[in-house]
Write an enzyme that holds these catalytic residues in place. Structure first.
Site, PDB file in Angstrom:
ATOM      1  N   GLU A  51       2.865  -5.462  12.279  1.00 38.10           N
ATOM      2  CA  GLU A  51       1.898  -4.381  12.129  1.00 38.10           C
ATOM      3  C   GLU A  51       0.900  -4.866  11.096  1.00 38.10           C
ATOM      4  O   GLU A  51       1.237  -5.083   9.930  1.00 38.10           O
ATOM      5  CB  GLU A  51       2.569  -3.089  11.681  1.00 38.10           C
ATOM      6  N   GLY A  60       1.711  -6.250   7.110  1.00 38.02           N
ATOM      7  CA  GLY A  60       0.863  -6.874   6.089  1.00 38.02           C
ATOM      8  C   GLY A  60      -0.436  -7.354   6.693  1.00 38.02           C
ATOM      9  O   GLY A  60      -0.882  -6.844   7.725  1.00 38.02           O
ATOM     10  N   THR A  72      -1.543 -13.440   7.402  1.00 45.33           N
ATOM     11  CA  THR A  72      -0.131 -13.736   7.125  1.00 45.33           C
ATOM     12  C   THR A  72       0.684 -13.567   8.401  1.00 45.33           C
ATOM     13  O   THR A  72       1.557 -14.386   8.707  1.00 45.33           O
ATOM     14  CB  THR A  72       0.422 -12.788   6.026  1.00 45.33           C
ATOM     15  N   THR A  96      -3.356  -9.614   8.566  1.00 45.93           N
ATOM     16  CA  THR A  96      -3.402 -10.299   9.865  1.00 45.93           C
ATOM     17  C   THR A  96      -3.216 -11.804   9.722  1.00 45.93           C
ATOM     18  O   THR A  96      -2.503 -12.426  10.517  1.00 45.93           O
ATOM     19  CB  THR A  96      -4.730  -9.964  10.575  1.00 45.93           C
ATOM     20  N   CYS A 118      -3.474   1.250   6.289  1.00 39.36           N
ATOM     21  CA  CYS A 118      -3.961   0.513   7.461  1.00 39.36           C
ATOM     22  C   CYS A 118      -4.561   1.469   8.496  1.00 39.36           C
ATOM     23  O   CYS A 118      -5.363   1.058   9.326  1.00 39.36           O
ATOM     24  CB  CYS A 118      -2.848  -0.319   8.066  1.00 39.36           C
ATOM     25  N   ASN A 151       0.803  -1.234   0.000  1.00 37.39           N
ATOM     26  CA  ASN A 151       0.000   0.000   0.000  1.00 37.39           C
ATOM     27  C   ASN A 151       0.829   1.274   0.000  1.00 37.39           C
ATOM     28  O   ASN A 151       0.460   2.263  -0.623  1.00 37.39           O
ATOM     29  CB  ASN A 151      -1.020  -0.016   1.147  1.00 37.39           C
ATOM     30  N   GLU A 165       5.269  -1.941  21.880  1.00 32.04           N
ATOM     31  CA  GLU A 165       5.814  -1.464  23.155  1.00 32.04           C
ATOM     32  C   GLU A 165       7.272  -1.051  23.038  1.00 32.04           C
ATOM     33  O   GLU A 165       7.663   0.009  23.478  1.00 32.04           O
ATOM     34  CB  GLU A 165       5.651  -2.525  24.262  1.00 32.04           C
TER      35      GLU A 165
HETATM   36  O1  TXE Z   1      -0.866  -9.070   2.334  1.00 34.28           O
HETATM   37  P1  TXE Z   1       0.138 -10.152   2.771  1.00 34.28           P
HETATM   38  P2  TXE Z   1      -1.777  -9.027   1.064  1.00 34.28           P
HETATM   39  C1  TXE Z   1      -4.252  -6.313   4.679  1.00 34.28           C
HETATM   40  C2  TXE Z   1      -5.392  -5.943   3.766  1.00 34.28           C
HETATM   41  C3  TXE Z   1      -5.207  -6.825   2.605  1.00 34.28           C
HETATM   42  C4  TXE Z   1      -4.718  -8.071   3.286  1.00 34.28           C
HETATM   43  C5  TXE Z   1      -3.934  -8.994   2.437  1.00 34.28           C
HETATM   44  O2  TXE Z   1      -6.617  -6.265   4.377  1.00 34.28           O
HETATM   45  O3  TXE Z   1      -6.379  -7.053   1.892  1.00 34.28           O
HETATM   46  O4  TXE Z   1      -3.879  -7.599   4.308  1.00 34.28           O
HETATM   47  O5  TXE Z   1      -2.998  -8.270   1.681  1.00 34.28           O
HETATM   48  C6  TXE Z   1       4.532 -11.343   2.314  1.00 34.28           C
HETATM   49  N1  TXE Z   1       6.001 -15.637   4.674  1.00 34.28           N
HETATM   50  N2  TXE Z   1      -3.120  -5.443   4.574  1.00 34.28           N
HETATM   51  O6  TXE Z   1      -2.251 -10.344   0.600  1.00 34.28           O
HETATM   52  O7  TXE Z   1      -0.079 -11.426   2.030  1.00 34.28           O
HETATM   53  C7  TXE Z   1       4.029 -10.816   1.005  1.00 34.28           C
HETATM   54  O8  TXE Z   1       4.783 -11.323  -0.068  1.00 34.28           O
HETATM   55  C8  TXE Z   1       6.625 -14.466   4.565  1.00 34.28           C
HETATM   56  C9  TXE Z   1      -2.872  -4.579   5.682  1.00 34.28           C
HETATM   57  O9  TXE Z   1      -1.028  -8.246   0.065  1.00 34.28           O
HETATM   58  O10 TXE Z   1       0.128 -10.162   4.230  1.00 34.28           O
HETATM   59  C10 TXE Z   1       4.184  -9.329   1.221  1.00 34.28           C
HETATM   60  O11 TXE Z   1       5.517  -8.930   1.022  1.00 34.28           O
HETATM   61  N3  TXE Z   1       6.111 -13.412   3.920  1.00 34.28           N
HETATM   62  C11 TXE Z   1      -1.514  -4.025   5.650  1.00 34.28           C
HETATM   63  C12 TXE Z   1       3.802  -9.177   2.693  1.00 34.28           C
HETATM   64  O12 TXE Z   1       3.962 -10.461   3.262  1.00 34.28           O
HETATM   65  C13 TXE Z   1       4.910 -13.569   3.359  1.00 34.28           C
HETATM   66  C14 TXE Z   1      -0.997  -3.629   4.327  1.00 34.28           C
HETATM   67  C15 TXE Z   1       2.364  -8.707   2.918  1.00 34.28           C
HETATM   68  O13 TXE Z   1       1.501  -9.566   2.209  1.00 34.28           O
HETATM   69  C16 TXE Z   1       4.193 -14.766   3.453  1.00 34.28           C
HETATM   70  C17 TXE Z   1      -1.310  -4.599   3.316  1.00 34.28           C
HETATM   71  C18 TXE Z   1       4.800 -15.849   4.136  1.00 34.28           C
HETATM   72  N4  TXE Z   1       4.214 -17.039   4.262  1.00 34.28           N
HETATM   73  C19 TXE Z   1      -2.371  -5.443   3.462  1.00 34.28           C
HETATM   74  N5  TXE Z   1       3.016 -14.625   2.808  1.00 34.28           N
HETATM   75  C20 TXE Z   1      -1.152  -2.996   6.680  1.00 34.28           C
HETATM   76  N6  TXE Z   1      -1.231  -3.318   7.949  1.00 34.28           N
HETATM   77  O14 TXE Z   1      -0.691  -1.924   6.344  1.00 34.28           O
HETATM   78  C21 TXE Z   1       2.985 -13.357   2.326  1.00 34.28           C
HETATM   79  N7  TXE Z   1       4.136 -12.709   2.648  1.00 34.28           N
END
Ligand code: TXE
Length: 480
Positions: free
Chosen positions: A248, A226, A230, A228, A282, A150, A461
């Site tokens: 986060e 990323g 994941t 929740t 987020c 994002n 924290e």
């Molecule tokens: O995120 P992912 P996605 C939320 C938002 C979105 C959802 C899924 O709701 O629709 O998450 O988004 C890496 N081991 N946020 O699918 O999959 C992946 O390659 C290690 C909130 O894009 O969580 C990427 O680099 N890494 C959020 C990163 O994790 C892994 C911002 C995030 O991807 C992995 C974005 C694994 N097994 C989405 N699987 C916020 N908090 O800002 C994936 N990744």
């Protein structure tokens, strides 16, 4: 077509398999570049490089490390235009936003932690019994920095800067959906003369490259931003290895508007907090709660303003919203609007994106959407949507709004709009959110910890994005 490369050992390299993945431009829906489909062999090479780099880098003085960070920050500023264009084209966001926020914030991150490492202190205790204790801050070594799509360069540099300022080296895994600015940033690290192995960038899928990175036995730290789900998967995977982790994660942030607020400011800011970056932040407010006495007026004004926002070509400065990040994500977000209607919700805003130029007709565009008449317990009000969709709900008392606001599993951020000072403190304390903004939104000072309560994350924290997170403390206790 441009082929993005990995950055390993200070060099841009092909993935060991030779395989590449397609990278789509959200505004056109077309493939415009390719990224390495990295596997565990690439991660192994990157970790080896980070281990070698660590020997040199951790021996550098804070001033030497800070100098490199300042140099990198200057290079980011110098390349504002190409970086902003890449961030916008790769992610779908408006170019003006990438220029005003994403890229300036990336160089700010680098400078902020460069300054911070120069002033890092360590506590010491002495007594009259000839005892002395002090605390060492020791870098860990190679750290995994996993970032989302994002705010690609902004969030990645927010991890890189404290990580390397503290003397660690980094293996970055940017989101496969938005690899371009990390690639360009990698080139800048070479131009800056950063020693080989200090920053490594490995592109690829989360389930392959990301998974290999988190499982690697020589990577003791994981900083993850990323989804929740994941985050939960990573936490479970590495729990037995006692890796240091920060998460986060997602949010479903409440925006609580009392009738005694500064109405115009609350309205304008709510519009931004709902739809900036297509709602893909987020920290966006996604559930708006408005005190009943001003609810009808607020709803009608918000809908008018949302309908007046332009959606379209990210390069056109008159557009407030660009395209959503991917086809899958657009479908997911639109699916929530359909679900809202099934759940009895009423969509107030215009639906059709109009006047798109022909080259953008396959882009992932969606209009800002305001939905009312939904119970606070329904799925649309409970699950993270992460797009330009907000719900709006009336309330009559503090108690009622706190119950609704705190009813979700998330607890990342919240906004509170009121001019009653007792209420500010009373309500803030009861909100289950890592950040409470009062009469503002998105104000960020890097000195204060950011992160979520509940399923929005852990690690706040110690300061998730901080020198503290990236250093191990050691007490030295002696008698003389
Ligand atoms: O995120 P992912 P996605 C939320 C938002 C979105 C959802 C899924 O709701 O629709 O998450 O988004 C890496 N081991 N946020 O699918 O999959 C992946 O390659 C290690 C909130 O894009 O969580 C990427 O680099 N890494 C959020 C990163 O994790 C892994 C911002 C995030 O991807 C992995 C974005 C694994 N097994 C989405 N699987 C916020 N908090 O800002 C994936 N990744």
């Amino acid at each position: 077509m441009e082929k993005i490369k990995n950055l390993i050992g200070g060099e841009l390299v092909e993935p060991s398999s030779g395989h590449y993945l397609d990278n789509f431009a959200p505004s056109t829906g077309e493939v415009y570049s390719q990224l390495p489909d990295s596997q565990s062999e690439d991660i192994d090479r990157a970790v080896d490089s980070a281990k070698t780099g660590f020997k040199t880098w951790s021996s550098f003085s804070p001033q030497q490390r800070a100098d490199f960070l300042f140099k990198l920050a200057d290079l980011v500023d110098k390349n504002l235009e190409p970086l902003a264009e890449a961030e916008s084209f790769d992610q779908g966001k408006p170019l003006w936003l990438a220029k005003e926020v994403d890229i300036p914030r990336a160089s700010h991150n680098l400078r902020f932690f460069a300054n911070m490492i120069l002033t890092q202190r360590s506590v010491a205790f002495t007594d009259n019994q000839n005892k002395l204790e002090y605390v060492n801050h020791i870098p860990y070594g190679p750290c995994a920095l996993i970032s989302p799509w994002n705010l690609p360069l902004y969030l990645l540099t927010w991890k890189i800067a404290p990580c390397i300022a503290a003397g660690n080296t980094a293996i970055c895994k940017p989101s496969e959906l938005t690899p371009m600015t990390a690639f360009l940033f990698g080139k800048l690290t070479i131009e800056a003369g950063l020693p080989a192995g200090v920053i490594n960038i490995v592109h690829g899928l989360g389930g392959q490259a990301g998974q290999a990175l988190i499982e690697h036995p020589d990577v003791p730290v994981i900083s993850f931003t990323g989804g929740t789900q994941t985050g939960s998967h990573i936490a479970k995977t590495v729990a037995g290895d006692f890796k240091k982790t920060s998460f986060e994660l997602g949010g479903k942030n409440p925006n609580i508007i009392f009738a005694d607020c500064d109405y115009d400011k609350a309205l304008e800011t709510t519009l931004r907090s709902s739809f900036l970056n297509q709602g893909e932040i987020c920290l966006c407010g996604s559930r708006i709660f408005v005190e009943k006495t001003i609810y009808d007026r607020f709803l009608s004004d918000l809908v008018k303003k949302a309908d007046a926002l332009n959606v379209g070509d990210p390069k056109d400065n008159s557009n407030f919203l660009g395209a959503l990040v991917s086809k899958d994500h657009l479908e997911k977000v639109q699916g929530y609007v359909t679900l809202a209607e099934q759940e009895g919700g009423r969509v107030h805003t215009k639906r059709k994106v109009e006047n798109l130029p022909s080259q953008l007709k396959n882009g992932y565009f969606m209009r800002p959407t305001v939905i009312s008449s939904l119970d606070y317990t329904c799925r649309v009000q409970q699950e993270e949507i992460f797009g330009p969709v907000v719900t709006i709900t009336p309330f009559e008392s503090e108690e009622e709004v706190l119950k609704m606001a705190n009813s979700v599993k998330y607890g990342l951020a919240s906004s509170l709009w009121t001019n009653d000072h007792s209420r500010i403190h009373r309500v803030s304390k009861q909100l289950q959110a890592g950040t409470v903004w009062v009469n503002t939104w998105m104000y960020r000072n890097l000195r204060v910890p950011l992160g979520g309560m509940k399923h929005s994350g852990v690690g706040r924290e110690g300061g998730e994005y901080s020198l503290d997170f990236f250093t191990e403390t050691q007490n030295v206790s002696l008698s003389y």
